[in-house]
Design a protein around this motif. Structure first.
Motif, PDB file in Angstrom:
ATOM      1  N   ASN A  34       0.806  -0.890  -0.380  1.00 31.53           N
ATOM      2  CA  ASN A  34       0.484  -0.281  -0.072  1.00 31.53           C
ATOM      3  C   ASN A  34       0.856   1.406   0.166  1.00 31.53           C
ATOM      4  O   ASN A  34       0.859   1.680   0.844  1.00 31.53           O
ATOM      5  N   PRO A  35       1.274   1.620  -1.372  1.00 33.61           N
ATOM      6  CA  PRO A  35       1.949   2.364  -1.541  1.00 33.61           C
ATOM      7  C   PRO A  35       1.907   4.531  -0.801  1.00 33.61           C
ATOM      8  O   PRO A  35       1.963   4.622  -0.734  1.00 33.61           O
ATOM      9  N   ASN A  36       0.802   3.832  -0.959  1.00 29.59           N
ATOM     10  CA  ASN A  36      -0.621   5.857  -0.988  1.00 29.59           C
ATOM     11  C   ASN A  36      -0.451   5.872   0.645  1.00 29.59           C
ATOM     12  O   ASN A  36      -0.617   7.215   0.853  1.00 29.59           O
ATOM     13  N   MET A  37       0.042   4.770   1.816  1.00 33.63           N
ATOM     14  CA  MET A  37      -0.972   5.155   3.532  1.00 33.63           C
ATOM     15  C   MET A  37       1.148   5.318   3.794  1.00 33.63           C
ATOM     16  O   MET A  37       1.635   4.311   4.214  1.00 33.63           O
ATOM     17  N   HIS A  38       1.067   6.393   4.354  1.00 35.33           N
ATOM     18  CA  HIS A  38       3.138   6.227   4.695  1.00 35.33           C
ATOM     19  C   HIS A  38       1.969   6.364   6.162  1.00 35.33           C
ATOM     20  O   HIS A  38       1.658   6.958   6.568  1.00 35.33           O
ATOM     21  N   LEU A  39       3.029   5.769   7.111  1.00 41.61           N
ATOM     22  CA  LEU A  39       3.460   6.125   8.132  1.00 41.61           C
ATOM     23  C   LEU A  39       4.701   5.972   9.004  1.00 41.61           C
ATOM     24  O   LEU A  39       5.401   6.320   8.711  1.00 41.61           O
ATOM     25  N   VAL A  40       4.600   6.363   9.883  1.00 41.43           N
ATOM     26  CA  VAL A  40       5.660   6.574  10.978  1.00 41.43           C
ATOM     27  C   VAL A  40       5.693   6.055  12.215  1.00 41.43           C
ATOM     28  O   VAL A  40       4.856   5.136  13.083  1.00 41.43           O
ATOM     29  N   HIS A  41       7.015   5.561  12.355  1.00 43.66           N
ATOM     30  CA  HIS A  41       7.084   4.108  13.336  1.00 43.66           C
ATOM     31  C   HIS A  41       8.603   5.047  14.042  1.00 43.66           C
ATOM     32  O   HIS A  41       9.762   5.551  13.540  1.00 43.66           O
ATOM     33  N   GLU A  42       8.300   4.569  15.534  1.00 36.81           N
ATOM     34  CA  GLU A  42       9.078   6.277  16.293  1.00 36.81           C
ATOM     35  C   GLU A  42      10.198   5.554  17.082  1.00 36.81           C
ATOM     36  O   GLU A  42      10.170   4.004  18.067  1.00 36.81           O
ATOM     37  N   ILE A  43      11.603   5.604  17.287  1.00 39.19           N
ATOM     38  CA  ILE A  43      12.974   4.707  18.394  1.00 39.19           C
ATOM     39  C   ILE A  43      13.141   5.664  19.072  1.00 39.19           C
ATOM     40  O   ILE A  43      13.725   6.739  18.801  1.00 39.19           O
ATOM     41  N   PRO A  44      12.582   4.841  20.783  1.00 35.71           N
ATOM     42  CA  PRO A  44      12.921   5.631  21.737  1.00 35.71           C
ATOM     43  C   PRO A  44      14.816   6.114  21.586  1.00 35.71           C
ATOM     44  O   PRO A  44      15.846   5.054  21.335  1.00 35.71           O
ATOM     45  N   LEU A  45      15.132   6.760  21.630  1.00 38.08           N
ATOM     46  CA  LEU A  45      17.258   7.180  22.081  1.00 38.08           C
ATOM     47  C   LEU A  45      17.528   8.071  23.696  1.00 38.08           C
ATOM     48  O   LEU A  45      18.427   8.112  23.942  1.00 38.08           O
ATOM     49  N   SER A  46      16.646   7.723  24.485  1.00 39.27           N
ATOM     50  CA  SER A  46      16.780   8.013  25.959  1.00 39.27           C
ATOM     51  C   SER A  46      17.340   7.116  26.104  1.00 39.27           C
ATOM     52  O   SER A  46      18.854   7.967  26.860  1.00 39.27           O
ATOM     53  N   PHE A  47      18.307   5.777  25.901  1.00 39.71           N
ATOM     54  CA  PHE A  47      20.055   5.298  26.379  1.00 39.71           C
ATOM     55  C   PHE A  47      20.476   5.443  25.687  1.00 39.71           C
ATOM     56  O   PHE A  47      21.715   4.790  26.513  1.00 39.71           O
ATOM     57  N   ILE A  48      20.446   6.664  25.072  1.00 36.07           N
ATOM     58  CA  ILE A  48      22.127   7.474  24.271  1.00 36.07           C
ATOM     59  C   ILE A  48      22.616   7.622  25.826  1.00 36.07           C
ATOM     60  O   ILE A  48      22.145   9.013  25.817  1.00 36.07           O
ATOM     61  N   THR A  49      23.824   7.992  25.972  1.00 38.09           N
ATOM     62  CA  THR A  49      24.542   8.947  26.712  1.00 38.09           C
ATOM     63  C   THR A  49      26.207   9.464  25.525  1.00 38.09           C
ATOM     64  O   THR A  49      26.340   8.991  25.067  1.00 38.09           O
ATOM     65  N   LYS A  50      26.790  10.159  26.747  1.00 37.45           N
ATOM     66  CA  LYS A  50      28.014  11.020  25.942  1.00 37.45           C
ATOM     67  C   LYS A  50      28.600   9.856  26.058  1.00 37.45           C
ATOM     68  O   LYS A  50      29.741  10.025  24.771  1.00 37.45           O
ATOM     69  N   SER A  51      28.887   8.865  26.606  1.00 36.93           N
ATOM     70  CA  SER A  51      29.891   7.967  26.797  1.00 36.93           C
ATOM     71  C   SER A  51      29.214   6.389  25.635  1.00 36.93           C
ATOM     72  O   SER A  51      30.491   5.656  25.541  1.00 36.93           O
TER      73      SER A  51
END
Length: 69
Positions: A26-43
């Motif tokens: 179904n190429p006419n139906m666009h959706l969004v998947h969210e990937i949380p990034l809160s686990f990333i730290t400076k190190s």
């Protein structure tokens, strides 16, 4: 069901990566998947973070379509 990513977005508060995609059937139906990034730290190790994200969200980040480089 094959996911085809078409766009990416980044949000800072809360940190997450958005993957806009459509299903091959179904190429006419666009959706969004969210990937949380809160686990990333400076190190955090970038290669490890990328590998983990590609493994946990392989349905949306198919390495045949989305480059890890």
């Amino acid at each position: 069901m094959e996911v085809v990513p078409v766009n990416f977005g980044l949000k800072y508060k809360p940190p997450k990566l958005g993957v806009e995609y459509y299903l091959r059937e179904n190429p006419n139906m666009h959706l969004v998947h969210e990937i949380p990034l809160s686990f990333i730290t400076k190190s955090s190790n970038l290669e490890t973070v990328c590998s983990d994200m590609f493994e946990k969200h392989k349905h949306y980040l198919n390495p045949k379509v989305v480059s890890q480089a």
